[in-house]
Design a protein around this motif. Structure first.
Motif: not given
Length: 303
Positions: A6-8, A15-19, A26-30, A51-54
């Motif tokens: 689900l997280v993946f 396309q962004n860890f923060t969003r 959840m927290t971004q580290p989690a 830095n701009k995308f995932v």
């Protein structure tokens, strides 16, 4: 494992860890920890990071595709379990060919609404081929069609018999005749449904069976138009008794008395071949299978 997937999937779609973290509360580290754990499990990196995308790499695209399927199956499993423990409720998409959908199904739905008000049906009407295709493509939960066919992708179950008669206008010269030879109908103008229709298939089978070769055939895409045209004296037709019962009672159409009729066919239900149905589906199928299902349409009630 399902939480990792689900997280993946969320990271891949955002396309962004923060969003993704915001979406999942959840927290971004989690989020990062879940991705790293999944990558260790499958044995390779799944995302290209900057830095701009995932973005998904080739391995990530494979995992993403299968993760969507797995999560969908997991959600359906949970839904089925939840329904098993509760009253039948929720959406149910039903498709039906014209004869059943327009002349029988409304009475079935009225009964179901009275006894199972939490089931919310949506209805699609089409010819037999259109309904079959929609069930195959998961566009419908269940279909009701005229006739029988074989498709390894579907489960088919004949559940009721339909009786079909040759119909004319009350003003037609044949309407007053007590006995008519079937061969006399060759010279009549026949009004038939379009190819792909169960009624058209039944009509053509009747032509072949009794060696009828009509000189004039008109093809219309609606049972209602056919009835109106026959009533206006444009030609004759063969229709289900369900489709014409009101007109027969009003005296605007007449059934021809022929030794060879009625012609019988089956109404069949079709579903995906899965053995697991929602409770709403099971309720609807149980109503269809009742032996007295048509009796309440003649003035009785289902008990």
């Amino acid at each position: 494992m399902d939480q990792q997937l689900l997280v993946f999937v969320t990271v891949a779609e955002k396309q962004n860890f923060t969003r993704a973290a915001e979406e999942l509360h959840m927290t971004q580290p989690a989020v990062s920890q879940y991705i790293q754990t999944l990558e260790r499990t499958v044995g390779t990196k799944l995302l290209e990071r900057s830095n701009k995308f995932v973005r998904l790499n080739k391995a990530g695209e494979i995992v993403y595709h299968h993760a969507k399927v797995i999560l969908g199956q997991y959600a359906r499993m949970q839904y089925l379990i939840d329904e098993l423990m509760h009253t039948a409720s929720g959406n149910l998409s039903i498709g039906a060919s014209y004869t059943y959908g327009e002349y029988v199904l409304p009475h079935i739905l009225a009964y179901m609404h009275e006894h199972y008000p939490l089931i919310k049906p949506t209805i699609t009407i089409g010819n037999t081929k259109e309904i079959e295709d929609l069930v195959v493509s998961h566009g419908l939960d269940v279909g009701i069609v005229e006739g029988e066919f074989k498709d390894d992708r579907l489960y088919m179950e004949p559940f009721a018999e339909d009786f079909m008669y040759i119909i004319v206008s009350l003003k037609h010269p044949l309407a007053a005749r007590k006995k008519i030879r079937l061969s006399e109908l060759n010279k009549e103008t026949w009004i038939v449904r379009e190819l792909g229709s169960g009624t058209r298939e039944a009509t053509e089978k009747m032509f072949d069976r009794f060696k009828l070769y009509p000189h004039n055939i008109m093809e219309f895409g609606s049972t209602q138009i056919i009835k109106e045209s026959v009533e206006a004296g444009l030609g004759i037709t063969m229709l289900s008794h369900w489709a014409v019962r009101k007109e027969i009672s009003l005296g605007t159409l007449k059934i021809l008395e022929l030794d060879e009729t009625p012609v019988t066919r089956k109404f069949s239900l079709i579903t995906q071949s899965t053995p697991f149905y929602t409770k709403s589906m099971e309720v609807f199928l149980s109503i269809l299978r009742r032996k007295d299902i048509f009796s309440f349409m003649k003035g009785g009630t289902l008990s």
